[in-house]
Design a protein around this motif. Structure first.
Motif, PDB file in Angstrom:
ATOM      1  N   ALA A 127       0.826  -1.209   0.000  1.00  0.00           N
ATOM      2  CA  ALA A 127       0.000   0.000   0.000  1.00  0.00           C
ATOM      3  C   ALA A 127       0.859   1.258   0.000  1.00  0.00           C
ATOM      4  N   LEU A 128       1.950   1.231   0.752  1.00  0.00           N
ATOM      5  CA  LEU A 128       2.855   2.380   0.781  1.00  0.00           C
ATOM      6  C   LEU A 128       3.497   2.583  -0.587  1.00  0.00           C
ATOM      7  N   GLY A 129       3.936   1.491  -1.206  1.00  0.00           N
ATOM      8  CA  GLY A 129       4.530   1.587  -2.532  1.00  0.00           C
ATOM      9  C   GLY A 129       3.529   2.074  -3.565  1.00  0.00           C
ATOM     10  N   GLN A 130       2.285   1.599  -3.476  1.00  0.00           N
ATOM     11  CA  GLN A 130       1.243   2.036  -4.404  1.00  0.00           C
ATOM     12  C   GLN A 130       0.959   3.521  -4.246  1.00  0.00           C
ATOM     13  N   ALA A 131       0.945   3.994  -3.001  1.00  0.00           N
ATOM     14  CA  ALA A 131       0.685   5.415  -2.764  1.00  0.00           C
ATOM     15  C   ALA A 131       1.780   6.282  -3.373  1.00  0.00           C
ATOM     16  N   ILE A 132       3.020   5.851  -3.207  1.00  0.00           N
ATOM     17  CA  ILE A 132       4.139   6.611  -3.768  1.00  0.00           C
ATOM     18  C   ILE A 132       4.064   6.613  -5.289  1.00  0.00           C
ATOM     19  N   CYS A 133       3.778   5.444  -5.870  1.00  0.00           N
ATOM     20  CA  CYS A 133       3.688   5.362  -7.332  1.00  0.00           C
ATOM     21  C   CYS A 133       2.558   6.226  -7.874  1.00  0.00           C
ATOM     22  N   SER A 134       1.382   6.107  -7.268  1.00  0.00           N
ATOM     23  CA  SER A 134       0.208   6.818  -7.786  1.00  0.00           C
ATOM     24  C   SER A 134       0.327   8.325  -7.625  1.00  0.00           C
ATOM     25  N   GLN A 135       1.087   8.763  -6.630  1.00  0.00           N
ATOM     26  CA  GLN A 135       1.178  10.198  -6.364  1.00  0.00           C
ATOM     27  C   GLN A 135       2.446  10.835  -6.905  1.00  0.00           C
TER      28      GLN A 135
END
Length: 274
Positions: free
Chosen positions: A238-246
């Motif tokens: 989830a942390l990695g997804q947040a960084i990627c998406s933002q």
């Protein structure tokens, strides 16, 4: 980071002034560089006074000084009993992008008890064992202080108030010192999630929907995520997804690749928390 001073002081006392193993408390601890050498099975079984096996027959005064004030944290037997590097595993964080996760050891005895004691009761006597294990993580190839940062798993304001300290940040700070790679605290955790302990993978992922928000742009392109325990990897995912998406470019034009980030993840231990 001033509040981290008591933790650092305790670690210095354990590493430089306490000659006993921080786990078994029976045998002499051994400096980290010497533990990195390969030992024969006969050496491990004999256990003996580990420190004396590495001393020259007529040590110089400087060697005696270094031995006295750099004893290490664990004896070689305890070192070998906990440092079984788990096989890395991966999770998806974006289309065509996977996040490799490497843990230092398994979430089993005695690490399970030590992590829980430190995390939930702030038991300082367990921190040296956790630090020793943390040092077994392989340094990321090609990463250094000028091109990489460590991103500790953020905690919520509510949990920080309840615990009175951030155990993951304490551990991440020690990893930062060991790897000589700075910490970056540019991600916030939203106060609408519950503890991940005891949840299924599907529940973990649902619980972490929109749980992280970037508060500033990453200063470098290599991000090393860190958490204390990785079970399914849902939190790191989830942390990695947040960084990627933002951080990914809004355009699909391949010429706009300046915001492409290299993300890896690391954890102290891997295994079930149930």
């Amino acid at each position: 980071m001033r509040y981290l001073a008591p933790y650092q002081t305790g670690l210095w006392l354990a590493e430089y002034f306490d000659i006993r193993c921080q786990l078994c408390r029976t045998y002499r601890s051994v400096p980290q560089p010497q533990l990195a050498h390969a030992y024969s099975s006969q050496d491990v079984e004999s256990r003996g006074d580990a420190a004396t096996q590495f001393l020259p027959s007529r040590p110089s005064s400087m060697a005696k000084y270094r031995q006295r004030f750099n004893s290490g944290l664990l004896c070689k037997h305890c070192h070998h009993s906990i440092t079984w590097l788990p096989t890395p595993f991966t999770v998806d964080i974006a289309a065509g992008t996977i996040l490799p996760i490497q843990a230092a050891t398994y979430y089993d005895y005695p690490m399970r008890q030590a992590i829980r004691a430190f995390k939930y009761r702030e038991n300082m006597t367990k921190l040296p064992l956790l630090l020793h294990t943390l040092r077994q993580l392989p340094r990321p190839h090609g990463c250094h202080k000028n091109n990489s940062v460590i991103v500790a798993m953020p905690t919520t304001e509510q949990r920080l108030i309840k615990r009175g300290f951030d155990p993951v940040l304490v551990l991440a700070t020690q990893l930062s010192k060991h790897w000589q790679i700075p910490l970056w605290q540019g991600v916030a955790r939203i106060d609408n999630t519950v503890s991940q302990q005891g949840l299924t993978r599907a529940e973990r992922l649902s619980n972490l929907d929109n749980a992280f928000a970037l508060i500033e742009k990453p200063p470098v392109k290599r991000l090393l995520l860190f958490d204390d325990v990785a079970t399914t990897g849902a939190s790191l995912q989830a942390l990695g997804q947040a960084i990627c998406s933002q951080t990914m470019p809004l355009t699909s034009d391949e010429s706009h690749t300046t915001d492409y980030y290299h993300i890896r993840a690391y954890a102290l231990a891997h295994g079930s928390q149930s």
